[in-house]
Structure formats: C-alpha cells, structure tokens
Design a protein around this motif. Structure first.
Motif, PDB file in Angstrom:
ATOM      1  N   LYS A  47      -4.251   3.195 -11.185  1.00 55.30           N
ATOM      2  CA  LYS A  47      -3.614   4.527 -11.315  1.00 55.30           C
ATOM      3  C   LYS A  47      -2.958   5.012  -9.628  1.00 55.30           C
ATOM      4  CE  LYS A  47      -6.587   5.739 -14.920  1.00 55.30           C
ATOM      5  NZ  LYS A  47      -6.647   4.568 -15.118  1.00 55.30           N
ATOM      6  N   LEU A  48      -1.852   5.904  -9.905  1.00 56.67           N
ATOM      7  CA  LEU A  48      -1.336   6.355  -8.897  1.00 56.67           C
ATOM      8  C   LEU A  48      -1.220   7.959  -9.124  1.00 56.67           C
ATOM      9  CD1 LEU A  48       1.700   3.821  -8.187  1.00 56.67           C
ATOM     10  CD2 LEU A  48      -0.400   4.182  -6.926  1.00 56.67           C
ATOM     11  N   CYS A  49      -0.706   8.441  -8.116  1.00 61.74           N
ATOM     12  CA  CYS A  49      -0.531  10.132  -8.273  1.00 61.74           C
ATOM     13  C   CYS A  49       0.967  10.159  -8.379  1.00 61.74           C
ATOM     14  CB  CYS A  49      -1.132  10.787  -6.980  1.00 61.74           C
ATOM     15  SG  CYS A  49      -0.154  10.827  -5.703  1.00 61.74           S
ATOM     16  N   PRO A  50       1.586  11.451  -8.536  1.00 62.86           N
ATOM     17  CA  PRO A  50       3.219  11.561  -8.463  1.00 62.86           C
ATOM     18  C   PRO A  50       3.788  10.948  -7.340  1.00 62.86           C
ATOM     19  CG  PRO A  50       1.866  13.651  -9.286  1.00 62.86           C
ATOM     20  CD  PRO A  50       0.994  12.669  -8.902  1.00 62.86           C
ATOM     21  N   LYS A  51       3.015  11.314  -6.049  1.00 58.89           N
ATOM     22  CA  LYS A  51       3.858  10.631  -5.253  1.00 58.89           C
ATOM     23  C   LYS A  51       3.920   9.313  -5.076  1.00 58.89           C
ATOM     24  CE  LYS A  51       1.509  13.077  -1.710  1.00 58.89           C
ATOM     25  NZ  LYS A  51       0.923  14.267  -2.469  1.00 58.89           N
ATOM     26  N   GLY A  52       2.766   8.692  -5.389  1.00 57.70           N
ATOM     27  CA  GLY A  52       2.531   7.051  -5.407  1.00 57.70           C
ATOM     28  C   GLY A  52       3.848   6.463  -6.294  1.00 57.70           C
ATOM     29  N   VAL A  53       3.867   7.128  -7.539  1.00 55.95           N
ATOM     30  CA  VAL A  53       4.818   6.596  -8.627  1.00 55.95           C
ATOM     31  C   VAL A  53       6.169   6.480  -8.119  1.00 55.95           C
ATOM     32  CG1 VAL A  53       5.911   7.127 -10.715  1.00 55.95           C
ATOM     33  CG2 VAL A  53       3.214   7.122 -10.616  1.00 55.95           C
ATOM     34  N   THR A  84       0.968  -1.121  -0.098  1.00 56.76           N
ATOM     35  CA  THR A  84      -0.013   0.190   0.010  1.00 56.76           C
ATOM     36  C   THR A  84       0.846   1.114   0.173  1.00 56.76           C
ATOM     37  OG1 THR A  84      -1.742  -1.148   1.331  1.00 56.76           O
ATOM     38  CG2 THR A  84      -1.763   1.178   1.314  1.00 56.76           C
ATOM     39  N   CYS A  85       0.580   2.196  -0.760  1.00 53.77           N
ATOM     40  CA  CYS A  85       1.208   3.500  -0.716  1.00 53.77           C
ATOM     41  C   CYS A  85       1.520   4.087   0.434  1.00 53.77           C
ATOM     42  CB  CYS A  85       0.550   4.483  -1.529  1.00 53.77           C
ATOM     43  SG  CYS A  85       1.136   6.095  -1.754  1.00 53.77           S
ATOM     44  N   PRO A  86       2.660   4.694   0.912  1.00 46.20           N
ATOM     45  CA  PRO A  86       3.040   5.092   2.394  1.00 46.20           C
ATOM     46  C   PRO A  86       2.527   6.473   2.341  1.00 46.20           C
ATOM     47  CG  PRO A  86       4.898   5.043   0.808  1.00 46.20           C
ATOM     48  CD  PRO A  86       3.868   4.515  -0.058  1.00 46.20           C
ATOM     49  N   TYR A  87       1.862   7.210   1.512  1.00 47.60           N
ATOM     50  CA  TYR A  87       1.720   8.726   1.647  1.00 47.60           C
ATOM     51  C   TYR A  87       0.245   8.827   2.062  1.00 47.60           C
ATOM     52  CZ  TYR A  87       6.424   9.263  -0.466  1.00 47.60           C
ATOM     53  OH  TYR A  87       7.447   9.223  -0.576  1.00 47.60           O
ATOM     54  N   CYS A  88      -0.661   9.365   1.265  1.00 45.34           N
ATOM     55  CA  CYS A  88      -2.029  10.052   1.786  1.00 45.34           C
ATOM     56  C   CYS A  88      -2.807   8.649   2.257  1.00 45.34           C
ATOM     57  CB  CYS A  88      -2.538  10.881   0.705  1.00 45.34           C
ATOM     58  SG  CYS A  88      -3.680  10.260  -0.283  1.00 45.34           S
ATOM     59  N   GLY A  89      -4.207   9.162   2.900  1.00 45.51           N
ATOM     60  CA  GLY A  89      -4.947   8.298   3.387  1.00 45.51           C
ATOM     61  C   GLY A  89      -6.056   7.787   2.421  1.00 45.51           C
ATOM     62  N   VAL A  90      -5.780   8.062   1.227  1.00 47.09           N
ATOM     63  CA  VAL A  90      -6.499   7.111   0.089  1.00 47.09           C
ATOM     64  C   VAL A  90      -6.405   5.688   0.204  1.00 47.09           C
ATOM     65  CG1 VAL A  90      -7.339   6.977  -2.223  1.00 47.09           C
ATOM     66  CG2 VAL A  90      -6.704   9.196  -1.005  1.00 47.09           C
ATOM     67  N   GLY A  91      -5.111   5.491   0.441  1.00 46.97           N
ATOM     68  CA  GLY A  91      -4.611   4.107   0.474  1.00 46.97           C
ATOM     69  C   GLY A  91      -4.589   3.181  -0.784  1.00 46.97           C
ATOM     70  N   CYS A  92      -3.986   3.992  -1.689  1.00 49.33           N
ATOM     71  CA  CYS A  92      -3.821   2.968  -2.922  1.00 49.33           C
ATOM     72  C   CYS A  92      -2.864   1.838  -2.981  1.00 49.33           C
ATOM     73  CB  CYS A  92      -3.195   4.065  -4.039  1.00 49.33           C
ATOM     74  SG  CYS A  92      -4.060   5.410  -4.458  1.00 49.33           S
ATOM     75  N   THR A  93      -3.182   0.738  -3.700  1.00 49.31           N
ATOM     76  CA  THR A  93      -2.386  -0.284  -3.573  1.00 49.31           C
ATOM     77  C   THR A  93      -1.593  -0.667  -4.718  1.00 49.31           C
ATOM     78  OG1 THR A  93      -4.196  -1.729  -4.290  1.00 49.31           O
ATOM     79  CG2 THR A  93      -3.954  -1.483  -1.844  1.00 49.31           C
ATOM     80  N   PRO A 100      -5.078  12.608  -4.433  1.00 50.07           N
ATOM     81  CA  PRO A 100      -5.566  12.753  -5.785  1.00 50.07           C
ATOM     82  C   PRO A 100      -6.386  11.870  -6.145  1.00 50.07           C
ATOM     83  CG  PRO A 100      -3.127  13.219  -5.476  1.00 50.07           C
ATOM     84  CD  PRO A 100      -3.593  12.888  -4.118  1.00 50.07           C
ATOM     85  N   LEU A 101      -6.093  10.709  -5.455  1.00 49.92           N
ATOM     86  CA  LEU A 101      -6.923   9.445  -6.084  1.00 49.92           C
ATOM     87  C   LEU A 101      -8.421   9.566  -5.585  1.00 49.92           C
ATOM     88  CD1 LEU A 101      -6.397   7.395  -8.217  1.00 49.92           C
ATOM     89  CD2 LEU A 101      -4.366   8.603  -7.391  1.00 49.92           C
ATOM     90  N   ALA A 102      -8.485  10.273  -4.475  1.00 56.31           N
ATOM     91  CA  ALA A 102     -10.115  10.458  -4.061  1.00 56.31           C
ATOM     92  C   ALA A 102     -10.651  11.741  -5.072  1.00 56.31           C
ATOM     93  CB  ALA A 102     -10.012  10.948  -2.550  1.00 56.31           C
TER      94      ALA A 102
HETATM   95 FE1  SF4 Z   1      -0.437   7.449  -2.765  1.00 56.74          FE
HETATM   96 FE2  SF4 Z   1      -1.374   9.347  -4.410  1.00 56.74          FE
HETATM   97 FE3  SF4 Z   1      -2.811   7.030  -3.911  1.00 56.74          FE
HETATM   98 FE4  SF4 Z   1      -2.468   9.065  -2.009  1.00 56.74          FE
HETATM   99  S1  SF4 Z   1      -3.549   9.430  -4.138  1.00 56.74           S
HETATM  100  S2  SF4 Z   1      -2.412   6.701  -1.712  1.00 56.74           S
HETATM  101  S3  SF4 Z   1      -0.438   9.472  -2.239  1.00 56.74           S
HETATM  102  S4  SF4 Z   1      -0.795   7.072  -4.814  1.00 56.74           S
END
Ligand code: SF4
Length: 686
Positions: free
Chosen positions: A48-54, A14-23, A183-185
């Motif tokens: 999909k992922l945002c710039p932080k997730g990538v 799971t992405c370590p950044y925001c609380g959307v929790g993208c896997t 971003p993914l929310a």
């Molecule tokens: Fe990670 Fe971006 Fe998804 Fe948030 S929106 S969990 S920062 S990839």
C-alpha cells in the motif's frame, strides 16, 4: 513485447517522504520514470501507499530542476562549470575559516536526504573546519525526542516498531495525527481498532486520527506536562504503578511522586475534566500492554524535551517498556529524521550518538579520519546558526533545506541570511531560500542516487538509483567529496554510497553489523546491530535500558506555559501542522498534479464561534498577524479546533512561518513552532 517495454525496469527503493519508510518500485522506461508501485513484500506498507507515495516520482523530471551550478554575479545567477563553482566555494570557506576560526561557518543538512549524504557532510565540516556547527532539520521536529528519550531510556529513538501496535491492549495517541501525517503508520492504528484494541487520542484538535479513536480527549494547547502529571497522580494514588518494574528497573520514583502531588486536579491548566483524566489514567495503567504514539504535538514547543520525558514517565511508571505491545514511539515526519541524527549531523555527537565531549571518542575519530584537534564544544544548532549569521557565523553551507519557508519567523531568517558573507545552497530545485545564496550546487533526488533512509522504527531501508540526475546535476556524495579533494583533504576517496556507509560503519559500534548485504532483505535491519551476525533490534530496552546504570529514569517535571501566550492584543493561539497531500515546503509535492489540485493554497482552521463573532465566513480570505509578521490565507470555519485556537498548515511560502516564534526549548533548542499568539482580521481589514 514492444521496444519500450523491453527497456522497462522496476527499481526497488524507499518513499522519499515521511518517516514510515514505505518501500516501493520505481517504474523506469527508456531512462525516465513513468510510475510507481508499492512493494508487495514490504513488512512496512504491505503493498500500500498513501497519496504522497503514489505520486513521489512526479517531480523528478520537472523542467524546474536545477541542472547546472550557479554563481551569483552582480546580483544575478549565472551558470558555471563544476570546477568554477567548487573552487569558489573552497576558496571562500577557507578565507572565512582562516579569519574567523571553526565557529565562523555553519553547516545544515536535510533529514530528507540519504544517510550517506548526511554522514559525509558532517565528516566534511568536522575534518575541513574543525567545527561542530553542524546540524540537521530534525532539530525543528524531533530534537526533543532525541534529548528526552535519551534522558528517560538512554536511547533517543522509538522503542518499538509500527506494526507492534497490533500487540498492544491499549494505544494512547498523543499529539499525533498519524492518519494524515504518517498514513501507513495510521493504517496500523486503524488495523488495531478493527482488532478491537481501544484507542485514546489526546489532541487540542479533533483530527482524522481523533475521529478514528474510541475516546477523544481535547486539552488546552501546550499543557501536556500538567495533563500527564494529573494522570500520574491518580495512577499512584490508586496504587496502579508497576511496583516491581519500578523497583528493579527505574530511578527517580520519589521525585516524580512528590512533583505530581500538585496536579491532583489541574483542569484549570489543561482543561480536561477530572473524571476524564482519571478514566484515561486508569485505562492506561490497567492495560496489560499499552503503547504511546506521539508526534510534533509533543515536541515542537519550548517544553518539548520535558513533554517527551513526560511520555517516558508514564511508560516507566506503568512498566510499559521493553516488550511487545508497549513503548514510547515518536512518528518521524520526514523520511530520514532518524538517520540524519544517527549519522552525526548533530552539533554534539558523531555517528551512533558518540559524544564529541568524550576525549576517547574524539581520539577514535581523529585516528579514523587522519586528523587532529577535533573540537569538544557543543556546536550551534539550526536556529542558533541563523541567529548568529553576520555575527559569529560568516559563511554557511545548506544541503536540501528551505529555511526561508520552514524555519520559524521567516522575516528574521531572510534578514539573517542576507547578513552572511557567503552562502552555498545545494538542492534539486531553486527554492525560496536560493535567492539568498552566492553559489547554488545542483544535487540529485532520491531516484537518482544510492543510499539508505532510516525510518522512525530505526529500520534502515535501501534507496536505489533508478535514473540519472538531469543536466550537470550530480549525486550529493560526489559534490561533497570533490569539494573535499579540492581542499586537499584525505579520507574522501569514497565514490559510492556503499563506500561511505562502510566508512561510517567502521566508526559506529551500534551500526557496525548493518552491512549493505543485510540491508538488501525486504525487512532490512533495525539498529542497534553491533556485529555482522546480529539480527538487529526491533524492540529496545528488553533487559536493561541504554543508560549508564542500565535503569530508566523518572523525572519530576513542573508544568511551564509556552513562551508567548494569547493576550488582549493577540488573542488567539496559533497551532501548526501537516496535511496528507503535502510535504514540507512543497518543492516536490507542489509539482505533483493531483496533490497540488487537492490543496493549492494555504488555509487556517478557525472555530465556528470565533468566526461568527468576527464575521468571518468559510472560504473567505483572512489576515493573521503576530508580533513577527503577517500572512493572508483562506478561512476554514470548523469545530475541529476549540474556541480561541487557530490551526494552520506549515507547507506554504509566506505562510505560517511569517508568524511563528523562535523561542527555544532550553534542552533541545527546539523552536516553539506549535504555539504563538496571533490576531485575526478579515483580509480587507474591516
Ligand atoms: Fe511515503 Fe505515505 Fe508511506 Fe509516508 S506513509 S512513507 S509518505 S507512502
């Protein structure tokens, strides 16, 4: 196939950044991370992922990582063995405890680390030192959501999931720049727009999310209560409240009705013309299903809890709770804001929000943990602990936090940390706060440990180990349980994340059924999940609320101004917030090449009229001053903020928190990070 590709593997996590929790899948080659790919089967981010997730893997192998325990000797840090470091921590904490009692120590954990770390950390504090002085950094982002939603609905969590916004007939986004901060929310809001669902964005700033909306409503900073009360006055005046829902499921209508009578026209407070207030109110009330999405614009104020309750009021008044397409949903800024609170890293509750003041709860925990005399008192919160350094609190243990950058009034934080007899910091990098530590313990990052993060929609997502921590660094569970064993404590023979999770489940009815086996599924589980055959609960409050009498609570809430307002000496209102390219104090995202290149230094948005009057040009350095300190930053001249308002990002050291105010929301103890008074001058001083 080459030799290297034979050694390649994908590890789902799971992405370590925001609380959307993208896997996503971490790509591992020869024991090192080489990339990331979004999880195509994820119901959260759908490939999909945002710039932080990538770029979330780029900091993992940084040469700056902490690789050995450090002990400060004669003002300088020297490498030590784990035995030396942990023996010293155990000895000094015990000495402070013996002399000062349970209130002599403070424990602060991060909502960026896994649930299992948060649970074992609070268990250690409570078992070893009989203290409730344990808190996490949700305190300074969504503490008011926990307090406010609990009072309104009986559960301090989002009522509905992100994707459920697509079932709404209207989306009210209030104090949230989801497109940039989550971003993914934000993508769900964009999808809703494409589907033809109207979106109203309410914000003092014309954000990326406001640009996406059909209707943008600019209001004066920190006047949410007055604006919500005006809306509710007109909803009731036109008879648009949901009478059946109120009669059957809600308390407090008369009190609310009486209070909002004073807000028929409150434009002088909130700045929104009456016809706009009425339009927004009637559209929200008339929509068959309307959802409220909010974020730190609502919470990071001394009225934070009341602002959240105002959102609860709107939803309850119009019957917009308890089914698809409705609800009140806070977007959580950090990956595990929800989970750190769920785990009981909080000064008044154990895991699953079981109150410490209730004797049966204490008795249950004492039996499970094999101890006696757990405290019933409300412990000191994050900012209260900082204020108590050198007075009541003599020693502190900070896990994964950088208070010198991220807490309000950085100068005060530095001064207070210096007053401690003994400070332990456990982290993955030598942060700005580490300078103040006596012992530094090198922990493991998200890619080096197993565990779970709980996202803003209460979904418990698995985190899986892909690579080993560098050097002598260790998983945080290992560090805490070794320390507990050195202190002779029982109940810490929990070598794996699953062992810790099961220890938590055994004492937590709302999560008892969320077994690791269940969490293996791509869709995982949303709590409450009370039994092993329970499917989880994506939507709360369908039949009844989680309050004692099963009813939702309306509250009559009067508007209160912020603790510090603009005046002749400090004539501007400073607001703070996030950027899409950075996360928290940039210890991780600052080491991702592309993210750093996008925004390498802090900036402040200032209105065109104000800039012209002060002779400030776009791109030049300006000095911002408050009663607490000053900072120099780049000026971005824009009409995104209104006259008299300045907006600054929160991510940079010696930045916005040199200015911010430590005044607290009386109910949630949230500091007023989003509002203080400042003065501006050109950096040259002319
Ligand atoms: Fe990670 Fe971006 Fe998804 Fe948030 S929106 S969990 S920062 S990839």
């Amino acid at each position: 196939m080459s030799e290297n590709t034979e050694l390649m593997k994908y590890v789902a996590t799971t992405c370590p950044y925001c609380g959307v929790g993208c896997t996503l899948n971490l790509v591992v080659n020869n024991g090192r991370l080489v990339g990331v790919e979004p999880n195509q089967r994820s119901p959260i981010n759908e490939g999909k992922l945002c710039p932080k997730g990538v770029t979330c893997w780029e900091h993992v192998h940084s040469p700056d990582r902490l690789t050995a325990p450090l002990i400060k000797k004669n003002g300088k840090f020297e490498e030590a063995t784990w035995d030396e470091a942990l023996d010293l921590v155990a000895k000094n904490f015990k000495t402070i405890y013996d002399k000062n009692g349970p209130k002599g120590l403070g424990f602060q954990t991060s909502c960026r680390t896994v649930n299992e770390d948060c649970y074992i950390f609070q268990k250690f504090a409570r078992v070893a030192f009989k203290t409730n002085n344990v808190d996490n950094c949700a305190r300074i982002c969504h503490g008011p959501s926990v307090a406010g939603l609990s009072l309104s609905f009986g559960s301090g969590a989002a009522t509905n999931g992100f994707e459920d916004a697509l079932n709404a007939d209207l989306i009210l986004v209030w104090g949230s720049n989801a497109v940039e901060a989550h971003p993914l929310a934000g993508r769900r809001i964009a999808q809703a727009k494409k589907k033809g669902i109207p979106i109203i964005a309410v914000d003092p700033r014309y954000t990326m999310t406001a640009r996406l909306a059909d209707t943008y409503v600019r209001f004066n900073p920190s006047t949410h209560i007055a604006l919500a009360n005006s809306m509710m006055y007109w909803i009731i005046k036109e008879g648009l409240e949901d009478k059946k829902f109120i009669q059957e499921r809600v308390n407090g209508f008369d009190e609310l009705k009486k209070t909002v009578e004073n807000y028929a026209d409150a434009e002088s407070i909130h700045g929104v013309p009456l016809d706009v207030v009425k339009d927004m109110a009637f559209r929200y009330a008339k929509a068959k299903n309307a959802v409220i999405i909010y974020c730190l614009g609502i919470t990071e104020l001394t009225t934070g809890t009341d602002n959240v309750r105002s959102m609860g009021n709107l939803a309850l008044l119009t019957g917009n709770v308890g089914r698809e397409g409705v609800g009140v949903n806070p977007l959580r800024g950090q990956n595990n804001v929800q989970g750190a609170c769920d785990m009981g890293a909080y000064p008044n509750v154990y895991s699953g929000y079981q109150k410490c003041e209730v004797a049966e709860n204490r008795a249950k925990m004492e039996k499970a943990w094999g101890i006696t005399d757990l405290p019933d008192w409300y412990g000191a919160t994050l900012v209260e602990q900082i204020k108590q350094c050198g007075e009541e609190i003599k020693g502190m243990y900070i896990l994964g936090l950088n208070p010198v950058v991220t807490y309000p009034d950085s100068n005060l934080v530095k001064k207070q940390l210096e007053r401690l007899d003994f400070l332990v910091i456990q982290d993955i990098f030598f942060t700005e706060s580490c300078e103040y530590a006596d012992v530094i313990l090198p922990g493991a990052c998200f890619a080096e440990k197993d565990g779970t993060f709980t996202s803003g929609e209460r979904r418990i997502n698995r985190v899986r180990k892909a690579v080993n921590p560098p050097g002598q660094a260790h998983e945080d569970i290992w560090i805490i349980t070794e320390l507990a064993k050195k202190m002779g404590l029982k109940g810490f023979d929990l070598p794996t994340a699953k062992d810790v999770w099961d220890d938590m489940r055994a004492v937590t009815p709302s999560m008892f059924g969320a077994t690791y086996e269940k969490l293996e599924r791509p869709e995982s589980v949303c709590w409450p999940c009370p039994t092993e055959d329970h499917p989880g609960t994506p939507i709360l409050h369908r039949e009844k609320f989680a309050t004692a009498d099963g009813k939702g609570n309306l509250f009559g809430i009067e508007y209160r101004p912020p603790a510090e307002v603009a005046d002749a000496e400090y004539p501007f209102t400073l607001m703070t917030g996030r950027l899409i390219f950075h996360y928290h104090s940039r210890t991780q995202t600052g080491r991702a090449v592309d993210l750093h290149r996008e925004v390498p230094e802090s900036y402040a948005q200032i209105n065109v009229e104000d800039a012209n009057r002060l002779g400030i040009k776009n791109g030049e350095y300006i000095k911002l001053k408050s009663r607490r300190g000053e900072t120099t930053t780049l000026a971005r001249v824009t009409d995104e903020v209104g006259p008299g308002v300045v907006y600054m990002t929160m991510h940079f050291a010696d930045g916005v928190n040199n200015l911010t105010n430590t005044a607290l929301d009386p109910m949630s103890k949230m500091p007023e990070l989003k509002h203080c008074a400042i003065a501006i001058e050109k950096a040259g001083g002319n």
